[in-house]
Design a protein around this motif. Sequence first.
Motif, PDB file in Angstrom:
ATOM      1  N   LEU A 142      -4.274   9.506   4.828  1.00 39.61           N
ATOM      2  CA  LEU A 142      -5.426   8.979   5.546  1.00 39.61           C
ATOM      3  C   LEU A 142      -5.342   9.261   7.045  1.00 39.61           C
ATOM      4  O   LEU A 142      -6.198   8.841   7.808  1.00 39.61           O
ATOM      5  N   SER A 157       1.945   3.564  -3.437  1.00 43.11           N
ATOM      6  CA  SER A 157       1.512   4.958  -3.417  1.00 43.11           C
ATOM      7  C   SER A 157       2.693   5.890  -3.641  1.00 43.11           C
ATOM      8  O   SER A 157       2.574   6.889  -4.342  1.00 43.11           O
ATOM      9  N   ASN A 182       4.415  13.157   2.276  1.00 42.75           N
ATOM     10  CA  ASN A 182       3.482  13.078   1.164  1.00 42.75           C
ATOM     11  C   ASN A 182       3.524  14.358   0.328  1.00 42.75           C
ATOM     12  O   ASN A 182       3.686  14.326  -0.890  1.00 42.75           O
ATOM     13  N   LEU A 215      -0.090   8.247   3.472  1.00 43.72           N
ATOM     14  CA  LEU A 215      -1.102   7.853   2.491  1.00 43.72           C
ATOM     15  C   LEU A 215      -2.194   8.911   2.360  1.00 43.72           C
ATOM     16  O   LEU A 215      -3.070   8.806   1.519  1.00 43.72           O
ATOM     17  N   SER A 252      -9.798   7.136   0.252  1.00 47.01           N
ATOM     18  CA  SER A 252      -9.930   8.595   0.159  1.00 47.01           C
ATOM     19  C   SER A 252     -11.203   8.999  -0.566  1.00 47.01           C
ATOM     20  O   SER A 252     -11.791  10.023  -0.245  1.00 47.01           O
ATOM     21  N   ALA A 286      -5.748   2.438  -0.963  1.00 48.59           N
ATOM     22  CA  ALA A 286      -5.608   3.752  -0.340  1.00 48.59           C
ATOM     23  C   ALA A 286      -6.483   4.786  -1.050  1.00 48.59           C
ATOM     24  O   ALA A 286      -7.171   5.589  -0.416  1.00 48.59           O
ATOM     25  N   ARG A 287      -6.460   4.759  -2.400  1.00 47.03           N
ATOM     26  CA  ARG A 287      -7.287   5.696  -3.175  1.00 47.03           C
ATOM     27  C   ARG A 287      -8.758   5.511  -2.857  1.00 47.03           C
ATOM     28  O   ARG A 287      -9.499   6.483  -2.693  1.00 47.03           O
ATOM     29  N   VAL A 316       0.845  -1.197   0.000  1.00 44.62           N
ATOM     30  CA  VAL A 316       0.000   0.000   0.000  1.00 44.62           C
ATOM     31  C   VAL A 316       0.884   1.252   0.000  1.00 44.62           C
ATOM     32  O   VAL A 316       0.656   2.197  -0.759  1.00 44.62           O
ATOM     33  N   GLU A 318      -2.205   0.610  -3.841  1.00 43.47           N
ATOM     34  CA  GLU A 318      -2.510   2.015  -4.088  1.00 43.47           C
ATOM     35  C   GLU A 318      -4.016   2.191  -4.294  1.00 43.47           C
ATOM     36  O   GLU A 318      -4.613   3.169  -3.844  1.00 43.47           O
ATOM     37  N   LEU A 354       0.166   6.101   7.750  1.00 43.78           N
ATOM     38  CA  LEU A 354      -1.199   6.486   7.385  1.00 43.78           C
ATOM     39  C   LEU A 354      -1.254   7.920   6.872  1.00 43.78           C
ATOM     40  O   LEU A 354      -1.899   8.210   5.868  1.00 43.78           O
ATOM     41  N   ILE A 394      -6.788   1.377   8.091  1.00 40.61           N
ATOM     42  CA  ILE A 394      -7.325   1.824   6.808  1.00 40.61           C
ATOM     43  C   ILE A 394      -8.835   1.589   6.761  1.00 40.61           C
ATOM     44  O   ILE A 394      -9.604   2.441   6.321  1.00 40.61           O
TER      45      ILE A 394
END
Lengths: 317, 285
Positions: free
Chosen positions: B227, A257, B241, B225, A273, A269-270, A253, A266, B222, B136
């Motif tokens: 998140l 990403s 990020n 990502l 979101s 994770a997308r 993951v 990825e 996290l 997640i």
Amino acid sequence: MIAGFLTRRLAGLAATLVAASFLVFGALYLAPGSPETFLLAGRAANPEALAAIRAQYHLDDPFLIQYVKWLGQMVTGDLGQSVQYRSPVLGLIEARLPGTLLLIAMSALLVVLFGVGLGWISAVRGGATDSAVLVGTTVALGTPSFVAAIVLLWLFSVKLGWFPTIGGGQGLADMIYHLTLPSVALSLYWIGVLTRVTRTSMLDELGREHVEVARSRGIPERTVIRRHVLRNALGPISTMSGLTISGLVISTVLVESAFGLGGLGEFLARSVSVKDFPVVQAISLLIVALFVVVNLVVDLLYPLIDPRVGYGARGAR
Amino acid sequence: MTAAALTRRPGLKHIRTRRNGLYLTCLAFVGLVVVVALIAPWLAPADPNATDLGAALTDPSPGHPLGADIAGRDTLSRLLLGSRTSLLGPLGIVAFSTVLGVVVGVTAGWRGGWIDTALSRSSELLLAFPGLLLAILFVALYGEGLLAPVVALSLAYLPFVSRLARSLTLSERQRPYLAAYRVQGFSGLSICVRHLIPNIAPVVLAQSTVNFGYALLDMAALSFLGLGVPPLTPDWGSMINAGQTALLQGKPLSAVLPCVLIVVTVVAFNVVGEHWADRVARRER
């Protein structure tokens, strides 16, 4: 005995999977708001869409029936409909799976090759080699995969320009080229782990009497190391290799990403979101299933590698 | 009493040492990070969210000693203030998982029987869920923000604490002093709270210190990502990020510095926790 062990383990596996899937399904009801509005996440809340969702998740049935029906669909490959892409989740996952599997395979290969190799050299040579390996693995162990990804990107893609910065590539050769840096980033930590485990368990065996005996009988050192030391050290090494694979799966993951590889990790994770919950459910189930199966395989392989351990008596050595 | 071993993830347990120099350095670093997090707003030279587009993608300058990120936000200020969120998340996780883990572990160990079986089986089930995946899933349910991942990771770390607390309880309840209390008619609850838990606390706290490092790593992952923390909050993970774009354009500082801080902080917490565990183990022997 082996049949009993197998049944017990398979029952345990099934129980874990059922419980995990129950959690993944029940999560729908832990979410704020009603399940159908949560699944639609504010998109196109017209009556037809709501009705479609209610039908697909059997939301008018009692909870347990809903779960059983949902599980039945999952098992038969009907993973539901992506809210974002408006197409079946199965197809979306299939399109992204090869890249992720290749990444995991390449990383696993690197881990086993370098982990066992470096541990072996370090245990047999000792001295300066050993110290160098120890320092190297300490650095590797302290570096999480996403940090490794960033540093490798900076060094090899931006500074040196040897590797592409983003994307998964087309065709096998190009894919391998694109996945080189990601697989190094993914495997670095686990190479460190496996090197240490190999080194420790080989040193442990090297100090045993049967090795002295083998040497005194005039067996060449290479054969002693291979047949007597490594063979006996394989137990802990294989256990750790199993853990490695489960660890690699979840870390994809992060690495995917970082490198924008467009793989399954990825995608997970997308999807979080953009609140595409059916996709999140399907991928989560897939990862847990893989996790459990890998653990089972390692358990089954253990007595083959180390016949002193009977089935069901792992760790009793 | 046999010293129950801490549960560590494979890997970081190898970075341990009995040398005091490293321990003291790490302890000092942990202290420094905590103090910086506490007084960060007074230390930061600029508003961490103020965008100075003229400074975007420039090298360090007197105005921005560590440069600025792609949106022109001061890297130094974001690093300083980011230490707050980066430590607050793991703190919540460790507090939650320690309290809950001790309750579960001591109950299972003290009562035994079906309660023990049920609690042990459920924590094994939790172990089948990788922590990051659980986090997640929770973020998918409850949206971004600190609370959802903190609760999820607390659950993921709970088995590590509860198994330790259970095995400590099992060996501790064999001891005569606890039998003496029981003979005197103290209730199980009062013996556990007033005598047993204080006695197993040092080992559990050492485990929690080790967990703090891992929790920081998971929270940073996290946030990396996107998140974890909400978008505008400065945080080391989300800095990486955001800094990635600048890195790809040849200005690596805003991504690499938080990486370095994360790694050093995690290693420091780990060394301190291991050292405490070693010390407790030696005392028990």
